[in-house]
Design an enzyme around this catalytic site. Structure first.
Site, short mmCIF file in Angstrom:
data_model
loop_
_atom_site.label_atom_id
_atom_site.label_comp_id
_atom_site.label_asym_id
_atom_site.label_seq_id
_atom_site.Cartn_x
_atom_site.Cartn_y
_atom_site.Cartn_z
N GLU A 42 -1.20 0.92 -8.89
CA GLU A 42 -2.64 0.61 -8.88
C GLU A 42 -3.45 1.77 -8.29
O GLU A 42 -3.07 2.33 -7.26
CB GLU A 42 -2.84 -0.67 -8.07
CG GLU A 42 -4.26 -1.20 -8.02
CD GLU A 42 -4.29 -2.63 -7.49
OE1 GLU A 42 -3.43 -3.45 -7.87
OE2 GLU A 42 -5.17 -2.94 -6.66
N ASP A 102 -0.01 0.28 -4.55
CA ASP A 102 -1.46 0.49 -4.66
C ASP A 102 -1.85 1.68 -3.79
O ASP A 102 -1.74 1.61 -2.56
CB ASP A 102 -2.18 -0.78 -4.19
CG ASP A 102 -3.69 -0.69 -4.36
OD1 ASP A 102 -4.19 0.37 -4.78
OD2 ASP A 102 -4.38 -1.69 -4.05
N GLU A 114 -10.86 -1.88 -9.74
CA GLU A 114 -11.57 -2.55 -8.65
C GLU A 114 -12.75 -1.73 -8.13
O GLU A 114 -13.63 -2.28 -7.47
CB GLU A 114 -10.60 -2.89 -7.51
CG GLU A 114 -10.15 -1.70 -6.70
CD GLU A 114 -9.19 -2.09 -5.57
OE1 GLU A 114 -8.00 -2.32 -5.88
OE2 GLU A 114 -9.62 -2.16 -4.42
N ASP A 159 -13.10 -6.49 -10.54
CA ASP A 159 -13.40 -7.37 -9.41
C ASP A 159 -14.71 -8.08 -9.73
O ASP A 159 -15.78 -7.46 -9.76
CB ASP A 159 -13.52 -6.57 -8.11
CG ASP A 159 -13.65 -7.50 -6.91
OD1 ASP A 159 -12.78 -7.45 -6.03
OD2 ASP A 159 -14.62 -8.29 -6.87
N HIS A 197 -9.14 -8.17 -9.81
CA HIS A 197 -8.93 -7.84 -8.40
C HIS A 197 -9.74 -8.83 -7.55
O HIS A 197 -10.85 -9.21 -7.92
CB HIS A 197 -9.43 -6.42 -8.14
CG HIS A 197 -9.52 -6.04 -6.69
ND1 HIS A 197 -10.68 -6.18 -5.95
CD2 HIS A 197 -8.58 -5.55 -5.85
CE1 HIS A 197 -10.43 -5.77 -4.71
NE2 HIS A 197 -9.18 -5.37 -4.62
N LYS A 250 0.82 -1.20 0.00
CA LYS A 250 0.00 0.00 0.00
C LYS A 250 0.86 1.25 0.00
O LYS A 250 1.89 1.31 0.68
CB LYS A 250 -0.93 0.00 1.22
CG LYS A 250 -1.97 -1.10 1.20
CD LYS A 250 -2.87 -1.00 -0.01
CE LYS A 250 -3.94 -2.07 -0.02
NZ LYS A 250 -4.73 -2.04 -1.27
N GLU A 259 -4.65 -12.49 -7.53
CA GLU A 259 -4.42 -11.71 -6.32
C GLU A 259 -4.79 -12.56 -5.11
O GLU A 259 -5.91 -13.08 -5.03
CB GLU A 259 -5.26 -10.43 -6.34
CG GLU A 259 -5.07 -9.62 -5.07
CD GLU A 259 -5.59 -8.20 -5.17
OE1 GLU A 259 -6.37 -7.89 -6.09
OE2 GLU A 259 -5.19 -7.38 -4.31
MG MG Z 1 -6.22 -2.35 -4.99
#
Ligand code: MG
Length: 398
Positions: free
Chosen positions: A223, A197, A249, A272, A299, A169, A332
């Site tokens: 991301e 991300d 996502e 997603d 995702h 992250k 993922e």
């Molecule tokens: Mg993400």
């Protein structure tokens, strides 16, 4: 074969240790599963990408979507999806209505596969891949005075577990992000693939600055650099910094992805399946992205139901572009704490870092609601008899 009953399971479990990303802290994890039961007793499971109060999806299914699916032939997945989308178009084009529809659609595919005794990947048109490499999603913010050191230790754990790629992250401010990226890169080693991300924490100018500075750490993709509505911002980030951009996502349906793709906003499309429309819509988005020359990598952030849906779709996906040495899509694999996931479902078999695409009919996984019963906060059932009068206006599908 008619759909006779729909059951909905809302779960919530406290976490032993809160964690955060660029938007908020998690103190609990949620899951929402939907089960379709056919008139011969065949069951199909689906999952909604649900990280808010999950029982909201039970309301949407009961009050809005069930009357479209109940009593209908489960094999008409696309037709049912289009009817549901059109019926809710005036108020449901994005967000929770599409999330709820996604879960129903995945359940329909699982039931259809079991009915026909075929894996979902074969129903989609065949299997390009029998196993998919998983990457570790983790490296969140935790309650620590020394986040870079904590992230470095976590990165080493992923390498020890056999992962060759991991995602961390960012979105905490550029200087802080760079310090964290450097710690993870140093700990993981040069050979490990590393993605970042931001969960749309930045405007395009800030994201461009981060991308330019992070590039020296050999980042595989960046991301959600900017807000999902900011398609032009996505394109600016893609043009003005060197890291490939990914997103999707928080996008919904082929119409949302069309706008992102037309803006040339991403290098990697990340639908997603439990949020953007399910397997029926996911395969259309994968095809659409391919038309734009963009590869897809779904995702996933849920239980093994969502993972299995992704595995089957990835197994089917064509290479973009076709090549003897394509860039392979990855699975993922969320490594964060999720008590419901761990009890409710067994994971597909692995040979790290590879996850095998299930061979059994449908999604090829087993759901154990008894094991996760202590985290169940709502269980709803709706049957054909509950929607009598609604479906009489809709032609029966045979
Ligand atoms: Mg993400």
């Amino acid at each position: 074969m008619r759909i006779e009953k729909i059951e909905m399971f809302s779960y919530q479990a406290p976490l032993s240790r809160p964690f955060a990303f660029s938007q908020w802290w998690f103190t609990k994890r949620s899951a929402f599963l939907v089960k379709i039961v056919l008139e011969n007793g065949t069951e199909g499971w689906g999952e909604v990408y649900a990280h808010v109060q999950p029982s909201v999806y039970a309301g949407i299914i009961k009050e809005v979507l069930a009357s479209i699916y109940l009593g209908q032939n489960v094999l008409h997945m696309d037709v049912l999806w289009e009817r549901a989308y059109n019926r809710t178009r005036d108020y449901g084009q994005k967000g929770m209505v599409i999330h709820a529809l996604s879960g129903l659609d995945i359940a329909a595919w699982d039931a259809a596969g079991k009915l026909l005794d075929q894996p979902v990947s074969v129903l989609l048109g065949g299997r390009n891949r029998e196993r998919i490499e998983a990457y570790a999603t983790g490296l969140y913010r935790t309650q620590t005075d020394d986040l870079p050191s904590a992230l470095a230790e976590e990165a080493k754990d992923y390498v020890s577990a056999g992962f060759r790629v991991m995602k961390m992250k960012v979105g905490y401010g550029i200087d802080s992000d760079i310090e964290n990226i450097r710690a993870v890169r140093d700990a993981a080693g040069a050979a490990v693939g590393l993605a970042i991300d931001a969960n749309h924490a930045y405007d395009s100018a800030t994201a461009i600055s981060l991308g330019r500075r992070a590039h020296e750490y050999n980042i595989l993709w960046f991301e959600e650099p900017v807000a999902p509505e900011d398609k032009i911002g996505y394109a600016e980030v893609r043009e003005r910094q060197p890291i490939p951009v990914s997103g999707g996502e928080a996008e919904h349906t082929r119409y949302g992805f069309r706008d992102l793709l037309q803006a040339r906003g991403v290098d990697i499309s990340q639908p997603d399946l439990g949020g953007m429309g399910g397997i029926s819509e996911g395969r259309k988005v994968v095809t659409l992205a391919g038309i734009f020359g963009i590869r897809s990598q779904p995702h996933v952030w849920g239980t093994a139901v969502a993972m299995a849906a992704s595995l089957h779709v990835i197994s089917w996906m064509p290479d973009v572009p076709g090549s003897a040495n394509p860039v392979e899509p990855m699975l993922e694999w969320d490594q964060t704490e999720h008590p419901v996931r761990d009890l409710l479902t067994d994971l597909p078999s692995t040979e790290m870092p590879w996850v095998n695409v299930p061979d059994d009919p449908g999604l090829g996984i087993t759901v154990n609601t008894d094991r996760a019963a202590k985290f169940l906060i709502d269980h709803s059932i709706i049957g054909i008899q509950d929607v009598a009068g609604y479906s009489s206006t809709v032609e029966q599908l045979h």
